[in-house]
Design a protein around this motif. Structure first.
Motif, PDB file in Angstrom:
ATOM      1  N   PHE A  21      -2.153   6.990  -1.977  1.00  0.00           N
ATOM      2  CA  PHE A  21      -2.542   7.474  -3.297  1.00  0.00           C
ATOM      3  C   PHE A  21      -2.767   8.982  -3.259  1.00  0.00           C
ATOM      4  O   PHE A  21      -2.978   9.571  -2.200  1.00  0.00           O
ATOM      5  N   HIS A  67       0.838  -1.194   0.000  1.00  0.00           N
ATOM      6  CA  HIS A  67       0.000   0.000   0.000  1.00  0.00           C
ATOM      7  C   HIS A  67       0.876   1.249   0.000  1.00  0.00           C
ATOM      8  O   HIS A  67       1.680   1.468   0.909  1.00  0.00           O
ATOM      9  N   GLU A  80      -8.309  -0.069  -4.846  1.00  0.00           N
ATOM     10  CA  GLU A  80      -7.181   0.024  -3.922  1.00  0.00           C
ATOM     11  C   GLU A  80      -7.299  -1.001  -2.791  1.00  0.00           C
ATOM     12  O   GLU A  80      -6.317  -1.658  -2.434  1.00  0.00           O
TER      13      GLU A  80
END
Length: 513
Positions: free
Chosen positions: A215, A212, A283
């Motif tokens: 973003f 991760h 995501e």
């Protein structure tokens, strides 16, 4: 017309439509499933009691939404933007703008209520949602999973409609940056386990193993060309739009920012909400997929409970991902009004002249449902700008002046001092939802029923508790409708009935009006 039914818990009281909804939900399996028994009814009533100023009720409402989100297998993994009130109280929207934060909670509750009490809506939704979920899935759980995402995320992208978002680059970058920052904040950690149980190192390890990376949204273009774009394009093709257009989502975006006939250029929050949800879902799925692929030899950096939750979450995404796609469709659909555009500006999407297609309950129950619920939840919504001669708007109806009741397969509606209010309500859906479906759903005559007169409401709850809804002794829908007709007749003739699960709405003479 007396509409002052009241529902009181502790020192807090709600009236009318809100009282009806909470009185039914309090004893319903629908609310037990949605809340997982972690939300005290008194806290819910406190957040909706309008004798407390709105600015004091927003934070408790956001806290309740966060709790509801964490109870759901899919929603807990999808980041939710909780900072909409900051934009609202900063006056970033047009002068007629109304609350959309407490409204999101009210929308969720109204949807639960309608699913519980209006058979045609419930049955059509069960068929639509059941078509995209495993046959073993429990219908109530399936509905609540879908509805939590649809209702609680449906207005999340309203910051894109800030008054100067398009013309003020600085404001645009500020909003996009804040949106990304808060959506990244503790992403997935609460779903993996209590945030307090994670050390900083464990959080970094979880993000590293799940690959991760925080973003960013540099521009609107970052949200296009993802899962949401494809889903929204397929939706409008299915509803009759031009099938040769590569991206109808992008065409809608072009139309709202250049060709609206009724307002300045804007980004539609429904369209943007669907796109943002598609992005966030991608995501989350990517993170869970990567996390569960971690070799066992590398898993000792996180507690075993984390891996159990991650495996379960990934399995839920694999089995029920189509529910999120239906949520994306509903959110993207709920605010579009084709009539506000010059026809020439949307000719590429709708080349044929004539009326736009309307949505049928049976074939598109999820779209029909969000349209009904979001439109009806119009009471107790506060404005953020004062009225003036130059800035007038229609104040929202107070909950004590509005009553909704699901009875015998119909949705009854009455609004104080609005003659033939049910016709006014039906007209809200003209050229949007199928007129015949709308007409067969609504009727007038909603009224506050004293406690003894509401016994028919408990039938479905008693069936569920006795475990006979799916067995040989199950009541048919015709049986249920016949039962409710008997209850209504008994009420008209003053027959006393003795039953359980009676909602606790009562007439409060002090309510006023």
């Amino acid at each position: 017309m007396k509409l002052e039914g009241a529902f009181k818990r502790g020192t807090f009281t709600v009236y009318g439509a809100t009282a009806e909804i909470l009185s039914v939900l309090e004893t319903s399996s629908t609310w037990r499933t949605a809340s997982n028994n972690v939300i005290a009814m008194e806290k819910l009533v406190a957040a909706l009691d309008t004798t407390t100023p709105a600015e004091e009720r927003v934070e408790p409402s956001v806290a309740i939404i966060k709790q509801l989100k964490l109870q759901r297998r899919l929603a807990r993994w999808i980041p939710w933007y909780h900072d909409l009130p900051t934009h609202e109280f900063a006056g970033e929207f047009h002068h007629t703008y109304r609350d959309h934060t407490i409204h999101s909670l009210q929308t969720f509750l109204l949807g639960l209520y309608l699913f519980e009490t209006v058979g045609p809506l419930r049955e059509a939704l069960e068929r639509r949602l059941g078509a995209v979920t495993p046959t073993s899935a429990e219908t109530l759980e399936t509905f609540v999973e879908w509805w939590a995402i649809t209702a609680l995320w449906h207005d999340m992208a309203y910051p894109f409609e800030a008054s100067h978002f398009i013309t003020d680059v600085g404001l645009q970058q500020k909003i996009l940056s804040n949106l990304a920052r808060l959506l990244n904040e503790r992403a997935y950690i609460e779903a993996l386990g209590s945030d307090n149980s994670f050390t900083s190192k464990q959080r970094r390890d979880a993000y590293r193993l799940g690959s991760h990376v925080a973003f960013e949204f540099e521009s609107i273009g970052d949200l296009l060309s993802n899962r949401g774009d494809r889903i929204i394009t397929d939706l409008w093709r299915r509803l009759g739009a031009n099938t040769t257009i590569a991206s109808i989502a992008q065409e809608i975006e072009r139309a709202t920012t250049t060709s609206s006939a009724s307002r300045p250029p804007y980004h539609d929050h429904g369209l943007m909400g669907g796109l943002v949800l598609g992005f966030l879902y991608d995501e989350a799925e990517r993170f869970l997929t990567k996390l569960v692929e971690t070799p066992k030899a590398e898993r000792d950096v996180l507690p075993e409970s984390v891996w159990v939750r991650a495996e379960a979450g990934w399995g839920d995404f694999v089995e029920n991902g189509k529910l999120t796609e239906l949520a994306i469709e509903a959110i993207a659909f709920h605010n579009i009004n084709w009539r506000e555009f010059n026809r020439s500006a949307i000719k590429s999407m709708w080349p044929e002249e004539g009326p736009f297609p309307t949505v049928r309950l049976e074939s598109e129950a999820h779209l029909f449902f969000i349209a009904i619920v979001d439109t009806l939840q119009d009471w107790d919504r506060h404005h953020f700008s004062p009225q003036s001669q130059a800035s007038k708007y229609r104040p929202s109806v107070a909950s004590k002046n509005m009553l909704l009741q699901g009875v015998g397969g119909k949705l009854r509606v009455d609004i104080r001092n609005l003659p033939d209010s049910v016709t006014r309500v039906k007209n809200l859906f003209t050229d949007w939802l199928n007129a015949s479906d709308v007409s067969s759903l609504f009727e007038g005559g909603a009224r506050v029923l004293p406690r003894r007169e509401r016994c028919g409401r408990g039938l479905r709850h008693r069936e569920q508790r006795r475990g006979i809804t799916q067995g040989a002794r199950a009541f048919s829908r015709a049986d249920r409708d016949a039962y409710e007709r008997v209850q209504e007749a008994a009420h008209r003739w003053g027959v006393e009935r003795n039953c359980e699960d009676v909602p606790r709405v009562h007439v409060d003479p002090s309510a006023g009006g």
